[in-house]
Scaffold this motif. Structure first.
Motif, short mmCIF file in Angstrom:
data_model
loop_
_atom_site.label_atom_id
_atom_site.label_comp_id
_atom_site.label_asym_id
_atom_site.label_seq_id
_atom_site.Cartn_x
_atom_site.Cartn_y
_atom_site.Cartn_z
N GLU A 85 2.09 6.62 11.08
CA GLU A 85 0.81 5.89 11.03
C GLU A 85 0.57 5.28 12.40
O GLU A 85 1.38 4.52 12.90
CB GLU A 85 0.87 4.76 10.00
N MET A 99 1.69 1.41 5.51
CA MET A 99 1.92 2.14 4.27
C MET A 99 3.41 2.19 3.92
O MET A 99 4.28 2.14 4.78
CB MET A 99 1.38 3.58 4.38
N ARG A 121 -2.91 8.69 9.85
CA ARG A 121 -1.60 9.34 9.67
C ARG A 121 -1.65 10.59 10.51
O ARG A 121 -2.44 11.51 10.24
CB ARG A 121 -1.35 9.71 8.21
N HIS A 124 8.56 11.29 7.15
CA HIS A 124 7.48 10.30 7.16
C HIS A 124 8.04 9.01 7.73
O HIS A 124 8.92 8.40 7.14
CB HIS A 124 6.94 10.08 5.74
N SER A 127 7.47 5.36 8.34
CA SER A 127 6.54 4.28 7.91
C SER A 127 6.39 3.27 9.03
O SER A 127 7.01 2.22 9.02
CB SER A 127 6.98 3.54 6.64
N CYS A 138 10.96 -0.72 6.73
CA CYS A 138 9.91 -0.70 5.70
C CYS A 138 10.35 0.18 4.54
O CYS A 138 10.86 1.29 4.74
CB CYS A 138 8.61 -0.16 6.28
N ASP A 183 5.36 12.72 10.28
CA ASP A 183 4.09 12.01 10.10
C ASP A 183 4.33 10.54 10.44
O ASP A 183 5.34 9.97 10.04
CB ASP A 183 3.63 12.05 8.63
N LYS A 199 0.87 -1.18 0.00
CA LYS A 199 0.00 0.00 0.00
C LYS A 199 0.90 1.23 0.00
O LYS A 199 1.70 1.40 0.91
CB LYS A 199 -0.92 -0.01 1.23
N TYR A 213 6.15 4.48 1.26
CA TYR A 213 6.19 5.86 0.76
C TYR A 213 7.18 6.02 -0.38
O TYR A 213 8.24 5.39 -0.39
CB TYR A 213 6.56 6.82 1.89
N ILE A 260 1.91 5.40 -0.59
CA ILE A 260 1.55 6.82 -0.58
C ILE A 260 2.68 7.59 -1.25
O ILE A 260 3.85 7.36 -0.93
CB ILE A 260 1.33 7.34 0.86
N ALA A 261 2.32 8.47 -2.19
CA ALA A 261 3.33 9.35 -2.80
C ALA A 261 3.26 10.70 -2.09
O ALA A 261 2.18 11.22 -1.82
CB ALA A 261 3.05 9.52 -4.29
#
Lengths: 219, 95
Positions: B80, A173, B57, A167, A169, A121, B78, A100, A175, A102-103
């Motif tokens: 999850e 998700m 998120r 971000h 992960s 990940c 960010d 899964k 990325y 996400i951009a």
């Protein structure tokens, strides 16, 4: 031969390296035991396992670069990618598997960088195997604490007015960063642009190559 | 910014396969987007039937996560976080 007098050197002048023989670890033994029992019971075959290893090794950052270059040249695709990056990548024919995705898009004001603090990940289906540093404790712990210092060590110096978005992960998700399209590439085809998209630019620890960096074939 | 949905991450430290990083526990962020529902990895890891949960998120400022040690207070992290780790809260005042 510059090293003739050192008897701990090989005839070619390099130091001998000890063999890395060591007993199997617990998890190596577990992996072999489970693999052999699955083959023995006919659940899978050695050929299928080898084919899967080959498929994993065949994945490379070129897949992600094709996705990014398409996003740079096709606004409809870019919107699809930002909405559902997995589906958009699959629509280009890439085997996304259960990933899964996400951009996250860089702009003049925002720079994104990806890390997985809990493990490693990584969007393997699009970028292939992660680099060793991505799995290191130093990258994983420092990127959430001092991303600007980490990026500077990768050669990415960001001005104060650019917001860094890290971000992590942490769960389901994966990325991919869509970097800013380099200037001076007006009229370039997606194939030409893809040559500018580096692995690190899709992790966020790098920027795409400058157009001067690659020789352009006449269009 | 008043329409942001702020959430506080739980502070408990349970054993097991937990996908909520320790450095974010007790921190307040806002929901960047909602994903899932996906099977709860804390149950999935042990082969039991996993309840499907919302995955949020959540966006945190560096100032919220690292306080005065933040490298650049307005930068963000960010992550999850599964819904059972989050409870709605007011915006943090400090930042």
């Amino acid at each position: 031969m510059p090293h003739d007098h050192h008897d701990h050197l090989s005839p070619s002048g390099h130091p001998f390296r000890p063999d890395d023989d060591h007993p199997l670890t617990y998890w190596q033994q577990m992996e072999i035991a489970i693999r052999e029992i699955l083959i023995e019971k006919g659940v899978t075959t050695a050929a299928e396992i080898n084919a899967q290893i080959d498929a994993m090794d065949a994945r490379s950052p070129a897949n992600g670069a094709a996705v990014v270059a398409r996003a740079w040249t096709d606004p409809t695709f870019r919107d699809d990618l930002m909405r559902d990056a997995g589906a958009a990548s699959a629509s280009m024919g890439f085997d996304i598997g259960p990933m899964k995705l996400i951009a996250v898009k860089n702009t003049a004001d925002v720079h994104n960088v990806i890390v997985c603090t809990l493990c490693s990940c990584y969007p393997r289906n699009l970028l292939g195997l992660p680099p060793d540093w991505y799995k290191s404790r130093a990258y994983r712990s420092r990127t959430v604490k001092e991303p600007r210092k980490v990026l500077a060590e990768f050669g990415v110096d960001l001005p104060d007015h650019v917001t860094v978005r890290v971000h992590d992960s942490t769960a389901d998700m994966r990325y991919i960063v869509v970097p800013v399209r380099p200037g001076g590439t007006d009229g370039w085809s997606a194939d030409q642009l893809a040559a500018l998209v580096t692995r690190d630019s899709m992790i966020g620890t790098g920027l795409p190559k400058a157009p001067e960096a690659i020789a352009q074939t006449p269009r | 910014m008043s329409d942001r949905r702020y959430m506080r991450v739980g502070t408990h430290m349970p054993p097991g396969h937990v996908r909520t990083p320790a450095y974010l526990r007790g921190k307040v962020g806002w929901v960047e987007r909602t994903l899932g529902p996906f099977p709860n990895p804390e149950e999935l890891a042990y082969g039991v039937t996993a309840a499907k949960l919302r995955l949020m998120r959540v966006r945190f400022t560096m100032a919220e996560v690292w306080g005065p040690d933040a490298e650049h207070p307005e930068d963000t992290i960010d992550a999850e976080i599964y819904a059972h780790w989050l409870e709605p809260t007011d915006a943090p005042h400090a930042t």
